[in-house]
Design a protein around this motif. Structure first.
Motif, short mmCIF file in Angstrom:
data_model
loop_
_atom_site.label_atom_id
_atom_site.label_comp_id
_atom_site.label_asym_id
_atom_site.label_seq_id
_atom_site.Cartn_x
_atom_site.Cartn_y
_atom_site.Cartn_z
N UNK A 11 0.84 -1.21 0.00
CA UNK A 11 0.00 0.00 0.00
C UNK A 11 0.87 1.25 0.00
N UNK A 12 1.94 1.23 0.77
CA UNK A 12 2.85 2.38 0.83
C UNK A 12 3.54 2.58 -0.51
N UNK A 13 4.05 1.49 -1.10
CA UNK A 13 4.72 1.61 -2.41
C UNK A 13 3.73 2.09 -3.47
N UNK A 14 2.52 1.59 -3.45
CA UNK A 14 1.51 2.04 -4.41
C UNK A 14 1.18 3.51 -4.25
N UNK A 19 1.91 9.23 -5.96
CA UNK A 19 2.30 10.60 -5.61
C UNK A 19 3.46 11.08 -6.48
N UNK A 20 4.47 10.25 -6.65
CA UNK A 20 5.62 10.66 -7.46
C UNK A 20 5.24 10.78 -8.93
N UNK A 21 4.34 9.94 -9.38
CA UNK A 21 3.89 10.01 -10.78
C UNK A 21 3.17 11.33 -11.05
N UNK A 22 2.43 11.83 -10.08
CA UNK A 22 1.64 13.05 -10.26
C UNK A 22 2.42 14.32 -9.93
N UNK A 23 3.54 14.19 -9.24
CA UNK A 23 4.26 15.37 -8.73
C UNK A 23 5.11 16.03 -9.81
N UNK A 24 5.37 17.31 -9.61
CA UNK A 24 6.31 18.03 -10.45
C UNK A 24 7.59 18.35 -9.70
N UNK A 25 7.55 18.30 -8.37
CA UNK A 25 8.72 18.60 -7.54
C UNK A 25 8.87 17.51 -6.49
N UNK A 26 9.96 16.75 -6.53
CA UNK A 26 10.12 15.64 -5.59
C UNK A 26 10.19 16.08 -4.13
N UNK A 27 10.65 17.28 -3.88
CA UNK A 27 10.80 17.75 -2.51
C UNK A 27 9.46 18.06 -1.84
N UNK A 28 8.40 18.12 -2.63
CA UNK A 28 7.08 18.42 -2.07
C UNK A 28 6.36 17.19 -1.55
N UNK A 60 12.07 3.05 -6.50
CA UNK A 60 12.91 3.04 -7.70
C UNK A 60 13.22 1.59 -8.10
N UNK A 61 13.54 0.77 -7.12
CA UNK A 61 13.84 -0.64 -7.40
C UNK A 61 12.63 -1.32 -8.01
N UNK A 62 11.46 -1.06 -7.44
CA UNK A 62 10.24 -1.67 -7.98
C UNK A 62 10.00 -1.23 -9.42
N UNK A 95 14.72 7.54 -17.04
CA UNK A 95 14.73 8.76 -16.23
C UNK A 95 13.72 9.78 -16.74
N UNK A 96 13.51 9.83 -18.03
CA UNK A 96 12.48 10.72 -18.56
C UNK A 96 11.10 10.25 -18.12
N UNK A 97 10.87 8.96 -18.13
CA UNK A 97 9.57 8.42 -17.75
C UNK A 97 9.33 8.48 -16.24
N UNK A 98 10.40 8.54 -15.47
CA UNK A 98 10.31 8.55 -14.00
C UNK A 98 11.03 9.76 -13.43
N UNK A 99 10.86 10.91 -14.07
CA UNK A 99 11.69 12.07 -13.78
C UNK A 99 11.66 12.53 -12.33
N UNK A 100 10.51 12.64 -11.73
CA UNK A 100 10.43 13.15 -10.37
C UNK A 100 11.07 12.16 -9.39
#
Length: 182
Positions: A11-14, A19-28, A60-62, A95-100
């Motif tokens: 559930x956490x990984x999902x 969240x990372x897929x939808x984000x534009x800034x990883x620090x947020x 990232x590993x997943x 990296x382009x597909x998983x940029x954030x």
């Protein structure tokens, strides 16, 4: 791992993945955000992943398991330059597909993007290819230099470039580095 612990981990990984897929800034994206999205307590995150870096590495590993399996099984190409170029192209695409996510991970590696398991894996793979072309003397350094050309911060900086421009630059760099001779 207990069944409920395994469910919580998934559930956490999902949730982190969404969240990372939808984000534009990883620090947020905070651990609180991930816990809330997963419907678990923040303590669950820390028990399973240790800290934010551990969560980033697990996600990232997943995401990267298929890429790693495909590229580790054998790089296509007749020459070391062809194989290195294939690896670098695939890393750029990933990296382009998983940029954030990749930006967050490279920025979280104990203060250095060079201290992650994935970096060490790709470096070792590329160093072996470079060594085949140029010998072992400079392979370690040249593998680092080639990987610098596909760092997430550079991929992000050049994200508006058309694929053909990326391809031309990456090809020129890789072929010049892997040309035989001193």
């Amino acid at each position: 791992m207990r069944a409920d612990a395994a469910r919580n981990r998934e559930a956490v990984l999902g949730a982190a993945d969404r969240l990372f897929e939808a984000a534009t800034d990883p620090d947020r994206i905070s651990m609180d955000d991930v816990a809330a999205a997963a419907g678990v307590g923040k303590g669950t995150l820390f028990r399973h992943f240790g800290d934010r870096s551990g969560l980033l590495r697990a996600l990232y590993t997943a995401r990267g398991e298929q890429l790693q399996a495909t590229l580790t099984a054998g790089l296509p190409g007749d020459s070391p330059a062809d194989r290195a170029l294939h690896l670098l192209r695939e890393l750029v695409r990933f990296k382009q597909a998983n940029r954030v996510l990749t930006l967050a991970l490279e920025n979280a590696g104990d203060g250095s993007p060079y201290r992650t398991e994935s970096y060490e894996h790709w470096h070792a793979t590329l160093a072996a290819v470079v060594s085949e072309a140029r010998g072992p003397e400079s392979a370690d350094y040249l593998a680092h230099a080639l990987l610098a050309a596909v760092r997430s911060d550079l991929v992000e900086h050049l994200r508006d470039w058309p694929d053909e421009r990326w391809e031309a630059g990456l090809t020129a760099l890789t072929r010049s580095v892997l040309a035989t001779g001193p």
